[in-house]
Design a protein around this motif. Structure first.
Motif, PDB file in Angstrom:
ATOM      1  N   PHE A 146       7.956   2.911  40.868  1.00  0.00           N
ATOM      2  CA  PHE A 146       6.769   3.646  40.438  1.00  0.00           C
ATOM      3  C   PHE A 146       5.765   3.759  41.583  1.00  0.00           C
ATOM      4  O   PHE A 146       5.420   2.768  42.231  1.00  0.00           O
ATOM      5  N   THR A 147       5.303   4.991  41.799  1.00  0.00           N
ATOM      6  CA  THR A 147       4.355   5.255  42.869  1.00  0.00           C
ATOM      7  C   THR A 147       3.636   6.565  42.568  1.00  0.00           C
ATOM      8  O   THR A 147       3.933   7.236  41.581  1.00  0.00           O
ATOM      9  N   LYS A 199      -5.343   6.330  45.567  1.00  0.00           N
ATOM     10  CA  LYS A 199      -6.047   5.462  44.618  1.00  0.00           C
ATOM     11  C   LYS A 199      -5.154   5.103  43.435  1.00  0.00           C
ATOM     12  O   LYS A 199      -5.062   3.936  43.032  1.00  0.00           O
ATOM     13  N   LYS A 200      -4.484   6.118  42.898  1.00  0.00           N
ATOM     14  CA  LYS A 200      -3.587   5.893  41.762  1.00  0.00           C
ATOM     15  C   LYS A 200      -2.428   4.999  42.171  1.00  0.00           C
ATOM     16  O   LYS A 200      -1.991   4.126  41.412  1.00  0.00           O
ATOM     17  N   ASP A 201      -1.922   5.201  43.395  1.00  0.00           N
ATOM     18  CA  ASP A 201      -0.802   4.415  43.889  1.00  0.00           C
ATOM     19  C   ASP A 201      -1.158   2.923  43.955  1.00  0.00           C
ATOM     20  O   ASP A 201      -0.351   2.061  43.588  1.00  0.00           O
ATOM     21  N   LYS A 202      -2.345   2.616  44.414  1.00  0.00           N
ATOM     22  CA  LYS A 202      -2.801   1.220  44.489  1.00  0.00           C
ATOM     23  C   LYS A 202      -2.885   0.600  43.092  1.00  0.00           C
ATOM     24  O   LYS A 202      -2.516  -0.557  42.892  1.00  0.00           O
ATOM     25  N   GLU A 203      -3.374   1.385  42.127  1.00  0.00           N
ATOM     26  CA  GLU A 203      -3.473   0.898  40.741  1.00  0.00           C
ATOM     27  C   GLU A 203      -2.085   0.580  40.188  1.00  0.00           C
ATOM     28  O   GLU A 203      -1.876  -0.459  39.557  1.00  0.00           O
ATOM     29  N   ILE A 204      -1.134   1.494  40.425  1.00  0.00           N
ATOM     30  CA  ILE A 204       0.233   1.306  39.920  1.00  0.00           C
ATOM     31  C   ILE A 204       0.854   0.053  40.514  1.00  0.00           C
ATOM     32  O   ILE A 204       1.428  -0.778  39.797  1.00  0.00           O
ATOM     33  N   LYS A 205       0.731  -0.114  41.809  1.00  0.00           N
ATOM     34  CA  LYS A 205       1.349  -1.262  42.483  1.00  0.00           C
ATOM     35  C   LYS A 205       0.710  -2.583  42.051  1.00  0.00           C
ATOM     36  O   LYS A 205       1.402  -3.597  41.871  1.00  0.00           O
ATOM     37  N   ALA A 206      -0.614  -2.570  41.862  1.00  0.00           N
ATOM     38  CA  ALA A 206      -1.304  -3.789  41.409  1.00  0.00           C
ATOM     39  C   ALA A 206      -0.872  -4.149  39.986  1.00  0.00           C
ATOM     40  O   ALA A 206      -0.600  -5.321  39.684  1.00  0.00           O
ATOM     41  N   ASP A 207      -0.795  -3.130  39.118  1.00  0.00           N
ATOM     42  CA  ASP A 207      -0.375  -3.361  37.727  1.00  0.00           C
ATOM     43  C   ASP A 207       1.059  -3.884  37.678  1.00  0.00           C
ATOM     44  O   ASP A 207       1.374  -4.823  36.936  1.00  0.00           O
ATOM     45  N   GLU A 208       1.942  -3.262  38.466  1.00  0.00           N
ATOM     46  CA  GLU A 208       3.349  -3.668  38.419  1.00  0.00           C
ATOM     47  C   GLU A 208       3.538  -5.086  38.955  1.00  0.00           C
ATOM     48  O   GLU A 208       4.303  -5.871  38.396  1.00  0.00           O
ATOM     49  N   ASP A 251       8.606   7.920  48.337  1.00  0.00           N
ATOM     50  CA  ASP A 251       9.243   6.637  48.013  1.00  0.00           C
ATOM     51  C   ASP A 251       9.884   6.651  46.632  1.00  0.00           C
ATOM     52  O   ASP A 251      10.946   6.064  46.421  1.00  0.00           O
ATOM     53  N   PHE A 252       9.225   7.299  45.691  1.00  0.00           N
ATOM     54  CA  PHE A 252       9.735   7.352  44.316  1.00  0.00           C
ATOM     55  C   PHE A 252      11.158   7.898  44.290  1.00  0.00           C
ATOM     56  O   PHE A 252      12.011   7.426  43.528  1.00  0.00           O
ATOM     57  N   ASN A 253      11.412   8.912  45.134  1.00  0.00           N
ATOM     58  CA  ASN A 253      12.746   9.519  45.205  1.00  0.00           C
ATOM     59  C   ASN A 253      13.718   8.676  46.018  1.00  0.00           C
ATOM     60  O   ASN A 253      14.875   8.499  45.640  1.00  0.00           O
ATOM     61  N   ARG A 254      13.263   8.179  47.151  1.00  0.00           N
ATOM     62  CA  ARG A 254      14.145   7.438  48.057  1.00  0.00           C
ATOM     63  C   ARG A 254      14.740   6.211  47.366  1.00  0.00           C
ATOM     64  O   ARG A 254      15.890   5.844  47.583  1.00  0.00           O
ATOM     65  N   TYR A 255      13.934   5.565  46.491  1.00  0.00           N
ATOM     66  CA  TYR A 255      14.374   4.320  45.859  1.00  0.00           C
ATOM     67  C   TYR A 255      14.810   4.503  44.402  1.00  0.00           C
ATOM     68  O   TYR A 255      14.996   3.528  43.681  1.00  0.00           O
TER      69      TYR A 255
END
Length: 528
Positions: A268-269, A274-283, A441-445
């Motif tokens: 997930f990314t 800003k949204k990316d940081k929120e997603i990574k922190a939540d995950e 990254d979402f696609n690569r992984y």
């Protein structure tokens, strides 16, 4: 259209045995239950005409009845639904004669018991008495967005005998609409009904039209979070099965009330920083907090193990039963299949196909160049545009998709949610493609589910450099540039896939069935 499956919880109350008062209370319960404003029903031990009406109404509306009292066996005998006994009797050997008698008949009228009841009544129940486990699955998209891995997991669990609750955060119903008996139309309602998936639409305290306001939407999210928290306290599920980093909000609230699971199926990314940081922190917090953590690929394991080693790497997921179904087609399915299969047959060969949502994830630069370089090849896209607010603005998805549609050799078919219809269309396509932009990254992984649908049909597959797909060199050819794609496609055309390779592909798809994936996770849960 079939009715949605509902659950109701039955309790005993002495107030409902008081003459005159019980009539008023039954009337209130009936009024609220008819409007889906109540799923806790209290029952007295004295019967009357209101008692009978409520029994008939529950039989009509409820798919599952959870009984939490052993003293209303006289009510259970009239219920036409799946009855599950959920009792808190710590010392069954100390029951009075009358209570033991009531318990005996409650068991006679019940179809199964919960895991807690089974433990408490271990010496009282036959060893083979049916046991039902309950799982709650949060859903963070609108139900109009088909998130197949969530729906298929819910379906697989239901087929294994679980009571499955799906909790959609983005599909609230207004209390005012329910009071007016205004029913919400639910996308894929037949799917949920046929598979006995209980859809718990959150009730919000303001009209739906107010959700256009951002402040009200934020308030609705908070209201829904608390609604589901109290619903989970009522349901007492065995598992909370999560798929989305944002589920950390709910996991923290119910921690200790149930066993929590994070089933990680994607990297997930977001392109929005800003949204990316929120997603990574939540995950990261979700991975650390849940009781169990699973991933569906070695690539995800290698990335996420820096936070926590997964409890297991499980298979991907493929809906073999639906893809291989030969049940009769509905009128709509017959019309869709006939129309678009005829269109596909009319297109020049070779035909290269993509199935799935049309989003910013597509490598438009690759596709636009490819369709120009190979004008005699038909490029087919089966799916609809899926807007993704935070990411589209960085790519210009709508504009690029519009450019792609202008090419004479590109053909776009509307999506179908029916796998057996998709199977019929794929019969007319020669090569399956996965043209994702691996700059993201979402696609690569990622680990595309469409891969196994192509495999099941014995199709050769061409893809951009998605890391997890490297483990299938015999079946998937990786193209890193337009020229490499062109060369691979020409090679596929000149060298048709042999039958043995097609059989191996199909076996890989079957091995990655949703049933196998869910089974692997449940085996890991049972080990503890």
């Amino acid at each position: 259209m079939k009715k949605l499956s509902k659950a109701v919880y039955l309790y005993n109350s002495s107030l409902f045995s008081i003459p005159f008062l019980n009539k008023i209370l039954y009337k209130i319960e009936t009024f609220l239950y008819q409007r889906d404003l109540l799923n806790l029903i209290f029952i007295g031990q004295k019967q009357n005409k209101f008692f009978a009406r409520l029994s008939d109404l529950i039989s009509e509306k409820a798919a599952i009845v959870i009984c939490r009292s052993a003293r209303i066996e006289h009510f259970l005998k009239n219920i036409k639904a799946d009855i599950v006994l959920d009792l808190q009797i710590n010392k069954p050997e100390s029951l009075t004669y009358l209570d033991a008698y009531s318990l005996m008949w409650s068991l006679v009228f019940s179809n199964s018991v919960t895991t807690t009841t089974k433990k408490l009544l271990a010496n009282f129940l036959p060893g083979d008495f049916s046991v039902k486990k309950t799982v709650v699955i949060p859903y963070n998209d609108s139900l109009e967005v088909v998130c197949d891995y969530i729906f298929q997991t819910a379906k697989a669990l239901s087929q294994k005998g679980f009571i499955v609750h799906l909790m959609p955060f983005e599909d609230p119903v207004s209390i005012f609409g329910l009071l007016r008996q205004k029913r919400k139309k639910v996308t894929r309602q037949d799917f949920f009904s046929e598979n006995k998936i209980l859809l718990d639409l959150p009730i919000i305290p303001f009209p739906i039209r107010f959700l256009k306001n951002k402040f009200i939407r934020d308030l609705s999210r908070i209201s829904t979070l608390f609604y589901f928290y109290f619903l989970i306290k009522l349901i007492k599920p065995d598992y909370l099965w999560c798929f989305d980093p944002v589920d950390i909000q709910l996991v923290k609230k119910v921690k200790g009330l149930t066993t929590t699971i994070y089933d990680c199926v994607d990297y997930f990314t977001s392109l929005d920083t800003k949204k990316d940081k929120e997603i990574k922190a939540d995950e990261s917090e979700l991975i650390k907090t849940v009781d169990y953590f699973f991933v569906n690929s070695q690539v995800l394991r290698n990335i996420k193990k820096t936070i926590r080693e997964p409890d297991a790497v499980v298979v991907q997921g493929f809906d073999e039963k639906a893809f291989n179904a030969f049940s009769s087609f509905s009128k709509g399915e017959i019309k869709y299949t006939a129309k678009f299969r005829k269109l596909l047959i009319s297109l020049p060969k070779p035909r290269i196909g993509f199935i799935g949502n049309l989003t910013y994830r597509l490598d438009f630069k690759l596709l636009l160049s490819l369709v120009k370089k190979m004008p005699k090849v038909s490029f087919i896209f089966i799916g609809d545009l899926l807007p993704m607010t935070y990411d589209d603005k960085f790519v210009g998805t709508v504009k690029l998709l519009s450019e792609l549609k202008k090419a004479r050799n590109t053909h776009f078919l509307p999506k179908t949610d029916t796998r057996k219809v998709l199977r019929e269309l794929l019969k007319e396509i020669d090569i399956g493609m996965i043209p994702y932009n691996i700059e993201f990254d979402f696609n690569r992984y990622c680990y595309p589910m469409k891969l196994f649908e192509y495999f099941y049909m014995g199709m050769p597959v061409i893809s951009t450099e998605i890391l997890e797909l490297r483990k299938y060199p015999e079946f998937v050819k990786i193209g890193k540039s337009v020229s490499e794609w062109e060369k691979i496609i020409k090679d596929f055309i000149l060298n048709p896939r042999d039958k043995e390779l097609q059989r191996e592909e199909k076996n890989l798809a079957i091995k990655n069935s949703w049933n196998n994936k869910v089974t692997q996770i449940l085996i890991n849960l049972d080990k503890q």
